[in-house]
Design a protein around this motif. Structure first.
Motif, mmCIF file in Angstrom:
data_model
loop_
_atom_site.group_PDB
_atom_site.id
_atom_site.type_symbol
_atom_site.label_atom_id
_atom_site.label_comp_id
_atom_site.label_asym_id
_atom_site.label_seq_id
_atom_site.Cartn_x
_atom_site.Cartn_y
_atom_site.Cartn_z
ATOM 1 N N ASP A 57 7.673 2.030 0.213
ATOM 2 C CA ASP A 57 7.809 1.786 -1.116
ATOM 3 C C ASP A 57 6.859 2.495 -1.945
ATOM 4 O O ASP A 57 6.938 2.265 -3.422
ATOM 5 C CB ASP A 57 6.869 0.157 -1.195
ATOM 6 N N GLY A 58 6.244 3.457 -1.761
ATOM 7 C CA GLY A 58 5.422 4.251 -2.660
ATOM 8 C C GLY A 58 4.541 3.491 -3.361
ATOM 9 O O GLY A 58 3.658 2.826 -2.876
ATOM 10 N N LEU A 59 4.333 3.706 -4.791
ATOM 11 C CA LEU A 59 3.527 3.273 -5.514
ATOM 12 C C LEU A 59 3.589 1.577 -5.570
ATOM 13 O O LEU A 59 2.759 0.785 -6.123
ATOM 14 C CB LEU A 59 3.569 3.333 -7.123
ATOM 15 N N ALA A 60 4.888 0.878 -5.080
ATOM 16 C CA ALA A 60 5.137 -0.329 -4.904
ATOM 17 C C ALA A 60 4.730 -0.951 -3.674
ATOM 18 O O ALA A 60 4.864 -2.244 -3.224
ATOM 19 C CB ALA A 60 6.527 -0.582 -5.293
ATOM 20 N N MET A 61 3.961 -0.235 -2.938
ATOM 21 C CA MET A 61 3.293 -0.626 -1.778
ATOM 22 C C MET A 61 2.340 -1.849 -1.923
ATOM 23 O O MET A 61 1.391 -1.721 -2.557
ATOM 24 C CB MET A 61 2.451 0.352 -0.904
ATOM 25 N N GLN A 62 2.650 -2.918 -0.950
ATOM 26 C CA GLN A 62 1.641 -3.771 -1.286
ATOM 27 C C GLN A 62 0.342 -3.669 -0.618
ATOM 28 O O GLN A 62 0.416 -3.260 0.621
ATOM 29 C CB GLN A 62 2.228 -5.202 -0.670
ATOM 30 N N ILE A 63 -0.782 -4.137 -1.088
ATOM 31 C CA ILE A 63 -1.988 -3.666 -0.445
ATOM 32 C C ILE A 63 -2.877 -5.075 0.117
ATOM 33 O O ILE A 63 -3.918 -4.865 0.783
ATOM 34 C CB ILE A 63 -3.042 -2.970 -1.359
#
Length: 556
Positions: free
Chosen positions: A445-451
Motif C-alpha cells: 500500500d505504500g503511503l496508504a499503509m494503515q498503521i
C-alpha cells in the motif's frame, strides 16, 4: 430571545449564534405554536364530534340525518394536515438552526482546549470528551427546544379556551391546576433532576477517563494477569455514575407522578363543573384539560432544559477562557533567550542533557507553551514567553516528542498532520531522512499503509522514526527532537544523524536536541545541562557551554 448577552466568551458566542439564527428560530417557534394549537383543537374537536355523533345516532334517524357531519370532518382533516406540516417545519428549521450554531460553537471550544496550557485546565481526556459531547449537546438541545415554550404556551392557551366552551368555571379550574402543576414540577426539577443531572455528567467524565486509561493499557493488563483488577476499577468508577443515573430516574419518576395527579384533578374538575351541561361539550373540555396538562409537561421540560444548559455553560466556560490572547500580534523573530544563559537563532544547534527526570522535556514543552512557564524565564524576540500567545510561540517549532501519538489511519494521513499540503515527494523525502522509506516501500500500500490505532502495527523504533519524519515536514524555524535515536541500533542511528545534519544545513533550521546518547550530540555546538526543576516551575540550567572542544564547557 437571547439570555446570554455577557462578557463570558461562551455566553457571548451563544448569543451571537442566536442572533444569527434568529429567523430560523422564530420560524420554528411559529411552527411549534401552529402544531400545539392544531393538536389541541383536533383532540377537542374529535371528542366533541364523536360524542355529538353518537348522541345524534341514538336520537333517531331524523336527528342523525339533520346532523352536519361534513364540516367537522373537514376541519379534523385540515387540522391533521396543519399539525403534520407544522411538525415537519419545526423539526427541519429548528434542527437546521441548532446544527448551524453548533458548527460554530463546538470548534470554538475545541480550539480553545487545543491552544490552552494543559496544566491550567486540570482536565482529563475523559472529562474533556464528556464536556465536548454531553455539555455541548445540551446547548444544541437548547437551540432545538427554543420553540418548545412557545408551542407549550399556545397549547395551554388553546386548551383553556376549549374548556371555556363548556363553561367559565371549567376553564378557570383547569387554568388554576395547570399553574400549580407548572410551579410544583419546576420546583421539584430544580431540587432533584438538576442536581443529579450535574452529578451524572461529572461521573460520566470520570468513568470515560478511567475506561480510556484501562483500554490503552489492555495489553499490559492481559500480560500481567490483571484483568480482574481492571474490572474492579471499572466497577468502582461506574458505581457513582449508576447511582446518579438511578437518582435522576427517580426524580423523573416523581415528575411523572405529579403530572398524573395534576391530570386527574383537572379531569375531575371538568366533570364537576360541566356535569349539568351538554355531554358533547363535557367531552370537549375533558380532552382539552388533558391537552393542557400535556402542554404543561412540555413547558416544565423546557424549563428544566434551561437549567441543564446553564450547568453545561458553567462547565464549558472555563474551557473558553483557558487560552491566553496575544498582547501584541506582531510576528515573532527567530531568537530564543533562556534565563540569560543561552541565546539561540536559526541555524544554531544546542543539545540539552541531564539526568532522567531532571526537566529536559519540561524545558522544551515550556518553550512551546505546552506547559505553563513562569515569567522571566525565557524570551522570544525580546518578549517574555509567558506573555506570548501559545499558538504564536508554537509556530516557531517543529516537534518530535519521545512518544509521538498517531491516529488510526494511513502513513500519509499521519504525516500530513504536520504539513497538509505536502506532496507525496515531500513525504517520501522525510521518510527517507528518517530511515523509514524502505520499510514503507515494502508494503503493497505504500503511503496508504494503515498503521493502526496509535501506530499499533509499527514497531517501537518505526513509530519513533515516523514521528521524526512528521517533524521534518513542518517548515518551522526550530526543530525540537526529544531522544530521536533512543532504542535504535547504531547503524540506523548513524544514518539518521548524518541525514539530519544534511537536512538542517539545507533548510537552515535551528536544532534543540534532547538526548542521553553521545553520538547525536555531534550535531550540536552548544549544550545546556539540566539538573532539576525549581519550586516556581522553571528549569534549573546548571551548565552551559560549547561541545567542541569539551574543554570549553564552562560552569555557570
Amino acid at each position: 430571545m437571547s439570555q446570554f448577552s455577557s462578557t463570558d466568551p461562551l455566553r457571548r458566542l451563544i448569543s451571537e449564534q442566536e442572533k444569527t439564527q434568529r429567523m430560523r428560530l422564530v420560524s420554528a417557534s411559529v411552527c411549534a405554536m401552529l402544531v400545539s394549537s392544531a393538536a389541541v383543537i383536533l383532540l377537542g374537536l374529535s371528542a366533541w364530534f364523536l360524542t355529538a355523533s353518537a348522541i345524534a345516532g341514538l336520537a333517531g334517524p331524523l336527528v342523525a340525518k339533520a346532523f352536519n357531519y361534513m364540516i367537522p370532518s373537514a376541519m379534523i382533516r385540515m387540522l391533521a394536515i396543519v399539525r403534520t406540516v407544522g411538525r415537519y417545519g419545526e423539526r427541519v428549521v429548528g434542527h437546521e438552526a441548532a446544527l448551524q450554531a453548533l458548527a460554530r460553537i463546538r470548534p470554538a471550544i475545541f480550539r480553545n482546549i487545543a491552544r490552552s496550557i494543559p496544566a491550567r485546565l486540570d482536565l482529563s481526556s475523559g472529562e474533556a470528551s464528556a464536556r465536548l459531547m454531553q455539555d455541548v449537546d445540551a446547548i444544541q438541545n437548547r437551540f432545538v427546544r427554543l420553540s418548545a415554550p412557545w408551542g407549550a404556551g399556545m397549547g395551554i392557551l388553546t386548551g383553556i379556551i376549549l374548556c371555556g366552551f363548556a363553561g367559565g368555571a371549567a376553564a378557570a379550574s383547569v387554568g388554576l391546576i395547570a399553574g400549580l402543576y407548572v410551579v410544583a414540577s419546576h420546583a421539584l426539577a430544580l431540587r432533584v433532576t438538576r442536581r443529579h443531572g450535574a452529578e451524572l455528567r461529572r461521573y460520566a467524565g470520570h468513568f470515560k477517563a478511567e475506561l480510556s486509561s484501562l483500554m490503552s493499557a489492555a495489553p499490559e493488563l492481559r500480560a500481567y494477569g490483571m484483568t480482574d483488577l481492571a474490572l474492579a476499577r471499572v466497577e468502582r468508577t461506574s458505581d457513582p455514575y449508576a447511582e446518579a443515573a438511578r437518582k435522576l430516574a427517580i426524580g423523573n419518576g416523581w415528575l411523572a407522578v405529579v403530572q398524573t395527579v395534576a391530570m386527574a384533578f383537572a379531569v375531575a374538575a371538568v366533570v364537576v363543573t360541566t356535569a349539568a351541561g351538554a355531554p358533547a361539550l363535557m367531552a370537549l373540555a375533558l380532552l382539552g384539560s388533558i391537552a393542557v396538562m400535556d402542554a404543561c409537561s412540555t413547558l416544565v421540560a423546557a424549563m428544566g432544559q434551561s437549567g441543564q444548559v446553564e450547568a453545561a455553560i458553567q462547565r464549558l466556560s472555563p474551557l473558553m477562557a483557558a487560552s491566553e490572547t496575544a498582547g501584541n500580534a506582531r510576528p515573532l523573530q527567530s531568537r530564543i533567550d533562556v534565563a540569560d544563559l543561552f541565546s539561540l537563532r536559526t541555524r544554531g544547534r544546542i543539545a540539552i542533557t541531564g539526568p532522567s527526570g531532571s526537566g529536559k522535556t519540561t524545558l522544551v514543552e515550556q518553550l512551546m507553551r505546552l506547559r505553563a512557564i513562569p515569567r522571566g524565564v525565557a524570551q522570544i524576540d525580546g518578549r517574555d514567553l509567558a506573555l506570548i500567545d501559545p499558538c504564536q510561540a508554537r509556530d516557531l517549532f517543529a516537534y518530535a516528542p519521545q512518544q509521538a501519538h498517531f491516529f488510526n489511519g494511513t502513513v500519509a494521513e499521519n504525516l500530513r498532520l504536520a504539513a497538509p499540503d505536502a506532496t507525496d515527494h515531500d513525504l517520501w523525502a522525510a521518510l527517507d531522512d528518517a530511515c523509514l522509506a524502505q520499510r514503507i516501500r515494502r508494503s503493497p500500500d505504500g503511503l496508504a499503509m494503515q498503521i493502526g490505532e496509535n501506530g499499533h502495527w509499527l514497531s517501537g523504533g518505526e513509530r519513533r522514526r515516523l514521528g521524526l519524519a512528521r517533524a521534518y515536514l513542518r517548515h518551522a524555524p526550530f526543530l525540537i527532537l526529544d531522544e530521536p535515536t533512543e532504542g535504535l541500533d547504531r547503524h540506523t542511528e548513524t544514518q539518521i544523524v548524518d541525514r539530519l545534519d544534511r537536512r538542517l544545513s539545507l533548510s537552515g533550521q535551528g536544532l534543540i536536541l534532547i538526548s542521553h546518547r553521545a553520538f547525536p550530540m555531534r550535531l550540536c555546538q552548544d549544550r545546556a545541562v539540566v539538573q532539576g526543576i525549581k519550586p516556581d516551575g522553571s528549569v534549573r540550567l546548571a551548565l552551559i557551554g560549547n561541545l567542541l572542544p569539551p574543554s570549553k564547557t564552562c560552569v555557570v
